[in-house]
Motif scaffolding. Structure first.
Motif, PDB file in Angstrom:
ATOM      1  N   ALA A 203       1.045  -1.047   0.002  1.00  0.00           N
ATOM      2  CA  ALA A 203       0.001   0.393  -0.670  1.00  0.00           C
ATOM      3  C   ALA A 203       0.984   0.943  -0.135  1.00  0.00           C
ATOM      4  N   ARG A 204       1.812   1.217   0.849  1.00  0.00           N
ATOM      5  CA  ARG A 204       2.884   2.427   0.853  1.00  0.00           C
ATOM      6  C   ARG A 204       3.590   2.734  -0.499  1.00  0.00           C
ATOM      7  N   MET A 205       3.740   1.726  -1.391  1.00  0.00           N
ATOM      8  CA  MET A 205       4.185   1.829  -2.396  1.00  0.00           C
ATOM      9  C   MET A 205       3.131   2.465  -4.036  1.00  0.00           C
ATOM     10  N   GLN A 206       1.861   1.834  -3.348  1.00  0.00           N
ATOM     11  CA  GLN A 206       0.732   2.158  -4.329  1.00  0.00           C
ATOM     12  C   GLN A 206       0.252   4.250  -4.534  1.00  0.00           C
ATOM     13  N   ALA A 207       0.624   3.932  -2.537  1.00  0.00           N
ATOM     14  CA  ALA A 207       0.795   5.436  -2.715  1.00  0.00           C
ATOM     15  C   ALA A 207       1.312   6.586  -2.917  1.00  0.00           C
ATOM     16  N   ALA A 208       2.963   6.336  -3.400  1.00  0.00           N
ATOM     17  CA  ALA A 208       3.595   6.274  -3.572  1.00  0.00           C
ATOM     18  C   ALA A 208       3.771   7.073  -4.709  1.00  0.00           C
ATOM     19  N   GLY A 209       3.566   6.044  -5.615  1.00  0.00           N
ATOM     20  CA  GLY A 209       3.066   5.676  -6.894  1.00  0.00           C
ATOM     21  C   GLY A 209       1.971   6.993  -7.923  1.00  0.00           C
ATOM     22  N   GLU A 210       1.307   6.608  -6.667  1.00  0.00           N
ATOM     23  CA  GLU A 210      -0.141   7.635  -7.010  1.00  0.00           C
ATOM     24  C   GLU A 210       0.416   9.277  -6.863  1.00  0.00           C
ATOM     25  N   LEU A 211       0.981   9.329  -5.994  1.00  0.00           N
ATOM     26  CA  LEU A 211       1.185  11.263  -5.961  1.00  0.00           C
ATOM     27  C   LEU A 211       2.742  10.902  -6.805  1.00  0.00           C
ATOM     28  N   LEU A 212       3.101  10.373  -7.436  1.00  0.00           N
ATOM     29  CA  LEU A 212       4.058  10.801  -8.519  1.00  0.00           C
ATOM     30  C   LEU A 212       3.140  11.880  -9.418  1.00  0.00           C
ATOM     31  N   LEU A 213       2.947  10.284 -10.158  1.00  0.00           N
ATOM     32  CA  LEU A 213       1.544  10.397 -11.239  1.00  0.00           C
ATOM     33  C   LEU A 213       1.619  11.740 -11.374  1.00  0.00           C
ATOM     34  N   ASP A 214       0.643  11.537  -9.948  1.00  0.00           N
ATOM     35  CA  ASP A 214      -0.628  12.816 -10.133  1.00  0.00           C
ATOM     36  C   ASP A 214      -0.745  14.518 -10.155  1.00  0.00           C
ATOM     37  N   VAL A 215       1.124  14.068  -9.798  1.00  0.00           N
ATOM     38  CA  VAL A 215       1.526  15.469  -9.616  1.00  0.00           C
ATOM     39  C   VAL A 215       2.851  15.606 -11.127  1.00  0.00           C
ATOM     40  N   LEU A 216       3.539  14.741 -11.399  1.00  0.00           N
ATOM     41  CA  LEU A 216       4.494  14.753 -12.081  1.00  0.00           C
ATOM     42  C   LEU A 216       3.717  14.757 -13.909  1.00  0.00           C
ATOM     43  N   LEU A 217       2.474  13.636 -14.465  1.00  0.00           N
ATOM     44  CA  LEU A 217       1.900  13.934 -15.185  1.00  0.00           C
ATOM     45  C   LEU A 217       1.163  15.011 -15.200  1.00  0.00           C
ATOM     46  N   PRO A 218       0.369  15.712 -14.670  1.00  0.00           N
ATOM     47  CA  PRO A 218      -0.477  17.443 -15.365  1.00  0.00           C
ATOM     48  C   PRO A 218       1.161  18.259 -15.286  1.00  0.00           C
ATOM     49  N   VAL A 219       1.816  18.131 -14.575  1.00  0.00           N
ATOM     50  CA  VAL A 219       3.456  18.975 -14.763  1.00  0.00           C
ATOM     51  C   VAL A 219       3.238  18.848 -16.149  1.00  0.00           C
ATOM     52  N   LEU A 220       3.684  18.293 -16.955  1.00  0.00           N
ATOM     53  CA  LEU A 220       4.213  17.472 -18.429  1.00  0.00           C
ATOM     54  C   LEU A 220       3.048  17.647 -18.845  1.00  0.00           C
ATOM     55  N   ALA A 221       2.161  18.007 -18.696  1.00  0.00           N
ATOM     56  CA  ALA A 221       1.248  18.734 -19.867  1.00  0.00           C
ATOM     57  C   ALA A 221       0.725  20.377 -19.564  1.00  0.00           C
ATOM     58  N   GLY A 222       1.785  20.683 -18.958  1.00  0.00           N
ATOM     59  CA  GLY A 222       1.756  22.254 -18.968  1.00  0.00           C
ATOM     60  C   GLY A 222       1.151  23.018 -17.662  1.00  0.00           C
ATOM     61  N   GLU A 223       0.781  22.595 -16.739  1.00  0.00           N
ATOM     62  CA  GLU A 223       0.411  23.099 -15.139  1.00  0.00           C
ATOM     63  C   GLU A 223       1.479  23.080 -14.333  1.00  0.00           C
ATOM     64  N   ASP A 224       0.747  24.064 -13.616  1.00  0.00           N
ATOM     65  CA  ASP A 224       1.957  24.903 -13.466  1.00  0.00           C
ATOM     66  C   ASP A 224       2.609  23.685 -11.823  1.00  0.00           C
ATOM     67  N   ILE A 225       3.363  23.828 -11.087  1.00  0.00           N
ATOM     68  CA  ILE A 225       4.314  22.523 -10.974  1.00  0.00           C
ATOM     69  C   ILE A 225       3.447  22.952  -8.970  1.00  0.00           C
ATOM     70  N   VAL A 226       3.463  24.116  -8.111  1.00  0.00           N
ATOM     71  CA  VAL A 226       2.555  24.520  -7.238  1.00  0.00           C
ATOM     72  C   VAL A 226       1.180  24.436  -7.280  1.00  0.00           C
ATOM     73  N   ASP A 227       0.897  24.595  -8.435  1.00  0.00           N
ATOM     74  CA  ASP A 227      -0.256  24.713  -8.304  1.00  0.00           C
ATOM     75  C   ASP A 227      -1.083  23.395  -7.702  1.00  0.00           C
ATOM     76  N   VAL A 228      -0.269  22.136  -8.697  1.00  0.00           N
ATOM     77  CA  VAL A 228      -0.679  21.179  -8.417  1.00  0.00           C
ATOM     78  C   VAL A 228      -0.797  20.626  -6.669  1.00  0.00           C
ATOM     79  N   ILE A 229       0.506  20.361  -6.353  1.00  0.00           N
ATOM     80  CA  ILE A 229       0.981  19.938  -5.225  1.00  0.00           C
ATOM     81  C   ILE A 229      -0.143  20.731  -4.263  1.00  0.00           C
ATOM     82  N   ALA A 230       0.117  22.830  -4.184  1.00  0.00           N
ATOM     83  CA  ALA A 230      -0.803  23.183  -2.679  1.00  0.00           C
ATOM     84  C   ALA A 230      -2.474  22.023  -3.174  1.00  0.00           C
TER      85      ALA A 230
END
Length: 340
Positions: A203-230
């Motif tokens: 479960a811990r690695m699943q949560a870690a992977g979800e968090l990584l992708l929930d931030v990285l994929l939108p940022v790769l698409a052009g969203e602002d990293i501060v907005d995404v993490i906040a």
């Protein structure tokens, strides 16, 4: 808010950032005594070669007993295990990467050669790489490899050799897949989690992977990293972000990473620490990676993830040219989906 950085520059930045963050931290990897880090290396701002002895090395109490010859993945490095003061990466040179990033190179080459991802074929590549003497020169081989190969040598099929894990290094291998398939987020998530499941379960690695992708994929698409993490912090939809990161941004890094969050490799501290550094240094890639390096602990694991996030947010042009040119083994060039 959408950045002006173009799509290919973000992808290139994410991959370069992984390698740069890891290489910067490599010589001072797993220094928990920051005074010793400063004494031995000064303030690290560029690539350096590792020095022996490593005062915080725990190789003296690390051991690996292969169940048979098929599980021997230490090869000629095994003689250094059980000795005090041995640097984990003692034979690497300035600008060289740790084993985790060597495996990312293996994965990037796999993606290029196959024009996509085949988990079973990658596992065959991984097994061949790890069981071939001289394929890399890293002394330290992380715990998950040791479990995997003892299971494999005992007769388990490759897809049944992973173990429940907890280290940030596990999600590093998800980054090339997220970048390669960034234009198809559903495919990116499938491939990244398939890859994670080869070695890092639970479960811990699943949560870690979800968090990584929930931030990285939108940022790769052009969203602002501060907005995404906040927004992730505000929504509290991931158990690894239960911290008031936004309120900590005015505090010193040494207080946040070291007192409030451990500088160790476990995802429940290492990934929030990486998110904090990504927020604080969202528009200053160099300062962020230097800060991470000098915080010690698992700075190589954090550095690879942080480098990818900051590179995706700012594009490949945000890295100092000396860092790009100084990589001893830069990432391979991929054609089609992701020219690097």
């Amino acid at each position: 808010m959408v950045t002006s950085t173009d799509n290919q520059s973000r992808k290139k930045g994410a991959i370069l950032g992984m390698y740069i963050g890891d290489a910067l931290a490599m010589p001072v990897h797993w220094y928990y005594d920051r005074q010793a880090l400063a004494r031995d290396y000064g303030r690290v701002t560029g690539y350096l070669a590792p020095k022996d002895p490593h005062p915080d090395s725990i190789l003296w109490r690390s051991a690996f007993t292969p169940v048979n010859a098929k599980a021997d993945i230490l090869h000629d490095q095994g003689r250094f295990w059980g000795r005090p003061g041995v640097h984990y990466h003692q034979f690497l040179k300035a600008g060289e990467n740790t084993l985790n990033l060597k495996l990312c190179t293996l994965l990037l080459n796999h993606l290029q050669e196959n024009d996509g991802y085949d988990g079973d074929a990658y596992l065959a590549d991984y097994i061949a790489f790890m069981t071939t003497p001289g394929s890399h020169r890293d002394t330290y081989v992380e715990e998950y490899h040791r479990h995997f190969f003892n299971h494999y040598a005992s007769g388990k099929p490759p897809r049944a050799c992973g173990v429940v894990e907890k280290h940030i290094s596990g999600i590093i291998g998800m980054i090339p897949l997220a970048v390669f398939f960034a234009d198809d987020p559903e495919q990116a998530r499938w491939a990244a989690f398939d890859h994670l499941g080869h070695t890092h379960l639970g479960a811990r690695m699943q949560a870690a992977g979800e968090l990584l992708l929930d931030v990285l994929l939108p940022v790769l698409a052009g969203e602002d990293i501060v907005d995404v993490i906040a927004e992730k912090v505000r929504r509290q939809d991931n158990p690894l972000l239960g911290h008031p990161l936004m309120r900590w941004l005015d505090d010193s890094d040494e207080i946040v990473v070291g007192r409030r969050l451990s500088s160790a490799c476990y995802v429940e501290d290492a990934l929030p620490a990486t998110a904090y550094l990504a927020l604080k240094y969202h528009d200053d890639v160099a300062q962020g990676l230097v800060a991470n390096t000098n915080l010690g602990g698992d700075n190589a694991g954090r550095g690879a993830v942080l480098g990818a996030l900051l590179g995706a947010a700012n594009g490949h042009g945000a890295f100092p040219e000396t860092w790009i040119e100084g990589l001893r083994h830069p990432p391979p060039e991929l054609y089609g989906n992701m020219p690097v």
